[in-house]
Design a protein around this motif. Structure first.
Motif, mmCIF file in Angstrom:
data_model
loop_
_atom_site.group_PDB
_atom_site.id
_atom_site.type_symbol
_atom_site.label_atom_id
_atom_site.label_comp_id
_atom_site.label_asym_id
_atom_site.label_seq_id
_atom_site.Cartn_x
_atom_site.Cartn_y
_atom_site.Cartn_z
ATOM 1 N N VAL A 108 36.790 41.183 45.207
ATOM 2 C CA VAL A 108 35.960 42.018 45.940
ATOM 3 C C VAL A 108 36.536 43.659 45.468
ATOM 4 N N PRO A 109 37.894 43.898 45.123
ATOM 5 C CA PRO A 109 38.025 45.285 44.524
ATOM 6 C C PRO A 109 37.202 45.720 43.620
ATOM 7 N N ILE A 110 36.774 44.836 42.500
ATOM 8 C CA ILE A 110 36.020 45.394 41.488
ATOM 9 C C ILE A 110 34.773 45.675 42.096
ATOM 10 N N LEU A 111 34.123 44.859 42.867
ATOM 11 C CA LEU A 111 32.716 45.540 43.329
ATOM 12 C C LEU A 111 32.648 46.680 44.342
ATOM 13 N N LEU A 112 33.687 46.517 45.229
ATOM 14 C CA LEU A 112 34.092 48.216 46.063
ATOM 15 C C LEU A 112 34.231 49.249 44.919
ATOM 16 N N ALA A 113 35.038 48.941 43.930
ATOM 17 C CA ALA A 113 35.418 50.035 42.996
ATOM 18 C C ALA A 113 33.819 50.758 42.185
ATOM 19 N N VAL A 114 33.021 49.834 42.048
ATOM 20 C CA VAL A 114 31.786 50.427 41.466
ATOM 21 C C VAL A 114 30.761 50.648 42.690
ATOM 22 N N ALA A 115 30.755 49.910 43.453
ATOM 23 C CA ALA A 115 29.628 50.228 44.652
ATOM 24 C C ALA A 115 29.878 51.126 45.596
ATOM 25 N N ARG A 127 39.381 55.063 36.405
ATOM 26 C CA ARG A 127 40.841 54.458 36.753
ATOM 27 C C ARG A 127 40.998 53.660 37.719
ATOM 28 N N VAL A 128 40.106 53.772 38.793
ATOM 29 C CA VAL A 128 40.116 52.958 40.028
ATOM 30 C C VAL A 128 39.590 51.537 39.378
ATOM 31 N N LEU A 129 38.443 51.515 38.669
ATOM 32 C CA LEU A 129 38.018 50.534 38.375
ATOM 33 C C LEU A 129 38.937 49.455 37.507
ATOM 34 N N ALA A 130 39.831 50.167 36.780
ATOM 35 C CA ALA A 130 41.041 49.374 35.886
ATOM 36 C C ALA A 130 41.843 48.852 36.795
ATOM 37 N N ALA A 131 42.307 49.657 37.898
ATOM 38 C CA ALA A 131 43.229 49.157 38.994
ATOM 39 C C ALA A 131 42.676 48.194 39.645
ATOM 40 N N ALA A 132 41.452 48.064 40.182
ATOM 41 C CA ALA A 132 40.847 46.977 40.751
ATOM 42 C C ALA A 132 40.897 45.700 39.801
ATOM 43 N N SER A 133 40.801 45.887 38.710
ATOM 44 C CA SER A 133 40.819 44.565 37.984
ATOM 45 C C SER A 133 42.206 44.167 37.778
ATOM 46 N N ILE A 134 43.122 45.080 37.798
ATOM 47 C CA ILE A 134 44.534 44.593 37.818
ATOM 48 C C ILE A 134 45.001 43.894 39.218
ATOM 49 N N VAL A 135 44.392 44.548 40.165
ATOM 50 C CA VAL A 135 44.506 43.916 41.499
ATOM 51 C C VAL A 135 44.144 42.397 41.629
ATOM 52 N N THR A 136 42.778 42.435 41.092
ATOM 53 C CA THR A 136 41.931 41.248 41.258
ATOM 54 C C THR A 136 42.877 40.254 40.321
ATOM 55 N N VAL A 137 43.414 40.329 39.274
ATOM 56 C CA VAL A 137 44.258 39.415 38.358
ATOM 57 C C VAL A 137 45.520 38.970 39.248
ATOM 58 N N GLY A 138 46.014 40.135 39.751
ATOM 59 C CA GLY A 138 47.359 39.816 40.498
ATOM 60 C C GLY A 138 47.002 38.932 41.726
ATOM 61 N N ALA A 139 46.100 39.191 42.394
ATOM 62 C CA ALA A 139 45.612 38.302 43.560
ATOM 63 C C ALA A 139 45.302 36.972 43.312
ATOM 64 N N TRP A 155 29.591 28.807 48.683
ATOM 65 C CA TRP A 155 29.984 29.166 49.696
ATOM 66 C C TRP A 155 31.356 30.230 49.428
ATOM 67 N N ALA A 156 31.751 29.935 48.217
ATOM 68 C CA ALA A 156 32.718 30.997 47.467
ATOM 69 C C ALA A 156 32.152 32.147 47.255
ATOM 70 N N ALA A 157 30.972 32.260 46.678
ATOM 71 C CA ALA A 157 30.153 33.381 46.303
ATOM 72 C C ALA A 157 29.561 33.917 47.479
ATOM 73 N N VAL A 158 29.247 33.318 48.551
ATOM 74 C CA VAL A 158 28.897 33.941 49.993
ATOM 75 C C VAL A 158 30.078 34.525 50.586
ATOM 76 N N THR A 159 31.068 33.900 50.421
ATOM 77 C CA THR A 159 32.164 34.552 51.137
ATOM 78 C C THR A 159 32.747 35.854 50.354
ATOM 79 N N PHE A 160 32.532 35.929 49.210
ATOM 80 C CA PHE A 160 32.667 37.151 48.234
ATOM 81 C C PHE A 160 31.901 38.342 48.891
ATOM 82 N N THR A 249 42.943 45.204 49.521
ATOM 83 C CA THR A 249 42.562 44.105 49.779
ATOM 84 C C THR A 249 43.315 42.880 49.062
ATOM 85 N N GLY A 250 44.070 43.441 47.836
ATOM 86 C CA GLY A 250 44.846 42.694 47.322
ATOM 87 C C GLY A 250 46.187 42.371 47.965
#
Length: 318
Positions: A108-115, A127-139, A155-160, A249-250
């Motif tokens: 979710v952080p990557i989508l929120l960083a863009v949209a 910078r925020v998009l790069a940070a979102a990618s790092i947070v996503t990998v960590g999560a 259902w995982a895609a729906v949850t996302f 969200t991470g």
């Protein structure tokens, strides 16, 4: 960037992450009926707080009546972020291990960083998009991977999508209604929708099948994960922007892991510790923005009448 909105969003994600273990106690309960009671109780608590504080957006009334297309945005928040999201969690758990759903939410952080910035009338920050990618990998490292089938992936895609929609669809109405107003309208709508589902699927007698531990779990979800966490989260989104708020969200999977340990579970594996460190690096990168970026990020969210693209387009679902 002011620390209080960040702390508010982080606290909200801690409550959400801690709810994973609590929600496990509701697997045998009449889900729709319990959810209806949960959101009804949360709405009453929020209304009581609104009455006591009497502080709304721009010093006006704490809870305003929606007008025009604001109803559509608030309905979108409720249908996706409350109703479909909870249904997707239940259905997904039948086809996929919890880690699969967790990994979907971790994206979710990557989508929120863009949209998020686009809805707020700004360009996404690299910078925020790069940070979102790092947070996503960590999560993802914290959550781990799990087994699933095609239905589980769906259902995982729906949850996302629903997790992202809960934040994005609120952006156009936060300016006029504020965090408290959006939370009140989302909870009463959610209570009404789950009440209808409960009556149709589980029957009027479902309330008599609710046990004491179900009530205690529902009370925790109503007070901390709904009434408190909703206001904290939307306060964070309104103050620092959806893109940067999404980084927080991470924290949810980390809080879930910590709760598991507190309840007697094993200590995290090395991969989990690596994931926690990675999330921390991503948060430090994304939340320590230059002064010019901070001023842009803390502009108040646009109202439904001024949000870009709303004048000429209908509400778009996830």
């Amino acid at each position: 960037m002011k620390a209080l909105p960040i702390l508010a969003g982080a606290a909200g994600m801690v409550f959400v992450g801690g709810s994973v273990a609590v929600s496990g106690h509701l697997t045998d309960a009449p889900m729709h009926t319990v959810q209806a009671l949960r959101y009804a109780a949360a709405c009453l608590l929020l209304l009581a707080w609104a009455h006591l504080t009497r502080t709304g957006p721009a010093g006006g009334a704490a809870v305003l009546v929606p007008r025009g297309r604001e109803w559509l945005w608030l309905l979108g928040v409720t249908v996706t972020g409350l109703v479909i999201f909870n249904v997707a969690l239940v259905q997904g758990s039948r086809h996929a291990e919890p880690a699969v759903i967790g990994v979907a939410v971790a994206c979710v952080p990557i989508l929120l960083a863009v949209a998020g910035p686009l809805l707020e009338g700004r360009r996404p920050a690299a910078r925020v998009l790069a940070a979102a990618s790092i947070v996503t990998v960590g999560a993802m490292l914290v959550q781990g991977l799990g087994r699933t089938d095609a239905a589980g992936l769906f259902w995982a895609a729906v949850t996302f999508a629903c997790e992202a929609a809960f934040t994005l669809l609120a952006v156009p109405v936060l300016g006029r209604h504020g965090p408290l107003g959006v939370s009140v309208h989302a909870t009463w709508m959610g209570a009404a929708m789950f009440a209808v589902l409960g009556l149709a699927v589980e029957g009027p007698a479902a309330v008599t099948r609710i046990r004491l531990d179900d009530l205690l779990a529902g009370a925790y979800l109503a007070v901390l994960v709904t009434a408190v966490a909703f206001v904290l989260w939307y306060t964070c989104v309104a103050r620092i922007g959806a893109g940067r708020a999404g980084l927080l969200t991470g924290i949810a999977p980390i809080a879930a892991a910590a709760t598991g340990v507190a309840l007697g579970g094993p200590l995290p594996a090395p991969a989990v510790w690596l994931g926690i460190t990675t999330v921390a690096v991503g948060l430090a990168l994304g939340l320590s923005a230059p002064a010019r970026t901070r001023r842009a990020a803390t502009r108040p969210a646009p109202s439904a009448a001024s949000a870009p693209g709303i004048q000429h387009s209908e509400l778009a679902g996830p």
